[in-house]
Design a protein around this motif. Sequence first.
Motif, PDB file in Angstrom:
ATOM      1  N   ILE A 175      48.528  81.337  69.654  1.00  8.69           N
ATOM      2  CA  ILE A 175      49.232  80.667  68.385  1.00  8.69           C
ATOM      3  C   ILE A 175      49.743  79.582  68.219  1.00  8.69           C
ATOM      4  CG2 ILE A 175      50.874  81.850  67.913  1.00  8.69           C
ATOM      5  CD1 ILE A 175      50.513  84.843  68.754  1.00  8.69           C
ATOM      6  N   ALA A 176      50.479  79.121  69.805  1.00 14.49           N
ATOM      7  CA  ALA A 176      50.802  78.091  69.144  1.00 14.49           C
ATOM      8  C   ALA A 176      49.491  76.055  68.787  1.00 14.49           C
ATOM      9  CB  ALA A 176      51.479  76.947  71.218  1.00 14.49           C
ATOM     10  N   VAL A 177      49.154  76.832  69.369  1.00 13.95           N
ATOM     11  CA  VAL A 177      47.465  76.067  69.922  1.00 13.95           C
ATOM     12  C   VAL A 177      47.750  76.014  67.455  1.00 13.95           C
ATOM     13  CG1 VAL A 177      45.150  75.614  69.591  1.00 13.95           C
ATOM     14  CG2 VAL A 177      45.953  75.917  71.600  1.00 13.95           C
ATOM     15  N   LEU A 178      47.012  77.071  67.056  1.00 15.31           N
ATOM     16  CA  LEU A 178      47.317  77.060  65.690  1.00 15.31           C
ATOM     17  C   LEU A 178      48.151  77.211  65.021  1.00 15.31           C
ATOM     18  CD1 LEU A 178      44.469  80.719  65.400  1.00 15.31           C
ATOM     19  CD2 LEU A 178      44.068  78.290  65.532  1.00 15.31           C
ATOM     20  N   SER A 179      49.330  76.717  64.982  1.00 10.96           N
ATOM     21  CA  SER A 179      50.220  76.298  64.522  1.00 10.96           C
ATOM     22  C   SER A 179      50.397  75.096  64.740  1.00 10.96           C
ATOM     23  CB  SER A 179      51.702  77.364  65.136  1.00 10.96           C
ATOM     24  OG  SER A 179      51.740  78.598  65.192  1.00 10.96           O
ATOM     25  N   ARG A 180      50.599  74.595  65.792  1.00  8.48           N
ATOM     26  CA  ARG A 180      50.232  73.399  65.774  1.00  8.48           C
ATOM     27  C   ARG A 180      48.787  72.499  64.880  1.00  8.48           C
ATOM     28  NH1 ARG A 180      50.440  73.975  71.363  1.00  8.48           N
ATOM     29  NH2 ARG A 180      48.938  72.849  71.387  1.00  8.48           N
ATOM     30  N   ALA A 218      49.533  69.862  61.686  1.00  8.31           N
ATOM     31  CA  ALA A 218      48.740  68.481  61.260  1.00  8.31           C
ATOM     32  C   ALA A 218      48.207  68.291  60.125  1.00  8.31           C
ATOM     33  CB  ALA A 218      48.608  68.183  62.838  1.00  8.31           C
ATOM     34  N   GLY A 219      48.128  69.719  59.285  1.00  6.07           N
ATOM     35  CA  GLY A 219      47.482  69.612  58.159  1.00  6.07           C
ATOM     36  C   GLY A 219      46.417  70.320  58.491  1.00  6.07           C
ATOM     37  N   ALA A 220      45.398  70.594  59.209  1.00  3.17           N
ATOM     38  CA  ALA A 220      44.097  70.886  59.835  1.00  3.17           C
ATOM     39  C   ALA A 220      43.929  72.436  59.148  1.00  3.17           C
ATOM     40  CB  ALA A 220      43.643  70.480  61.273  1.00  3.17           C
ATOM     41  N   VAL A 221      42.317  72.419  59.099  1.00  3.49           N
ATOM     42  CA  VAL A 221      42.134  73.915  58.635  1.00  3.49           C
ATOM     43  C   VAL A 221      41.402  74.320  60.569  1.00  3.49           C
ATOM     44  CG1 VAL A 221      40.224  74.849  57.492  1.00  3.49           C
ATOM     45  CG2 VAL A 221      41.606  72.900  56.782  1.00  3.49           C
ATOM     46  N   LEU A 264      37.785  74.907  64.916  1.00  2.00           N
ATOM     47  CA  LEU A 264      39.291  73.784  64.805  1.00  2.00           C
ATOM     48  C   LEU A 264      38.871  72.502  63.943  1.00  2.00           C
ATOM     49  CD1 LEU A 264      41.163  73.979  68.378  1.00  2.00           C
ATOM     50  CD2 LEU A 264      41.388  75.473  66.407  1.00  2.00           C
ATOM     51  N   CYS A 265      38.481  72.907  62.987  1.00  3.61           N
ATOM     52  CA  CYS A 265      38.195  71.632  61.809  1.00  3.61           C
ATOM     53  C   CYS A 265      39.050  70.666  61.644  1.00  3.61           C
ATOM     54  CB  CYS A 265      37.699  72.823  60.228  1.00  3.61           C
ATOM     55  SG  CYS A 265      36.522  74.409  60.975  1.00  3.61           S
ATOM     56  N   GLN A 266      38.147  69.619  61.067  1.00  8.68           N
ATOM     57  CA  GLN A 266      39.158  68.545  59.886  1.00  8.68           C
ATOM     58  C   GLN A 266      39.701  68.907  59.140  1.00  8.68           C
ATOM     59  OE1 GLN A 266      35.380  66.242  58.870  1.00  8.68           O
ATOM     60  NE2 GLN A 266      36.051  65.170  61.236  1.00  8.68           N
ATOM     61  N   CYS A 267      40.948  67.872  59.281  1.00 10.22           N
ATOM     62  CA  CYS A 267      42.047  68.180  57.729  1.00 10.22           C
ATOM     63  C   CYS A 267      41.134  68.333  56.610  1.00 10.22           C
ATOM     64  CB  CYS A 267      43.134  66.966  57.636  1.00 10.22           C
ATOM     65  SG  CYS A 267      43.761  66.778  59.419  1.00 10.22           S
ATOM     66  N   ASP A 268      39.933  68.116  56.373  1.00  5.57           N
ATOM     67  CA  ASP A 268      39.459  67.642  54.886  1.00  5.57           C
ATOM     68  C   ASP A 268      38.836  69.288  55.472  1.00  5.57           C
ATOM     69  OD1 ASP A 268      37.097  67.696  56.195  1.00  5.57           O
ATOM     70  OD2 ASP A 268      36.448  65.625  54.831  1.00  5.57           O
ATOM     71  N   GLY A 269      38.447  70.140  56.129  1.00  7.56           N
ATOM     72  CA  GLY A 269      38.038  71.307  56.609  1.00  7.56           C
ATOM     73  C   GLY A 269      36.544  71.294  56.843  1.00  7.56           C
ATOM     74  N   GLY A 270      36.523  70.180  56.937  1.00  5.65           N
ATOM     75  CA  GLY A 270      35.414  69.769  57.149  1.00  5.65           C
ATOM     76  C   GLY A 270      34.334  70.004  59.169  1.00  5.65           C
TER      77      GLY A 270
END
Length: 64
Positions: free
Chosen positions: A6-11, A15-18, A33-39
């Motif tokens: 949960i801490a990992v996903l919250s961070r 950070a704006g990542a997806v 765990l994907c880049q900020c643009d969801g890519g």
Amino acid sequence: MSEDPIAVLSRWEAAGAVWRVVARDGNAVTIALCQCDGGAEVGRLTSTDPRLDGYLAGRTRSDD
């Protein structure tokens, strides 16, 4: 001992990542765990932590 998923996903979200749920197998959930643009996927998190289902609250991705 592995890090709190949960801490990992919250961070990751802060950070704006997806993130996206890519698999459920019994009690295990695997999340991409994907880049900020969801890519591009840059990592994966697999956890059997029962609290994770509560955190996900039915969501399959962070940008839902």
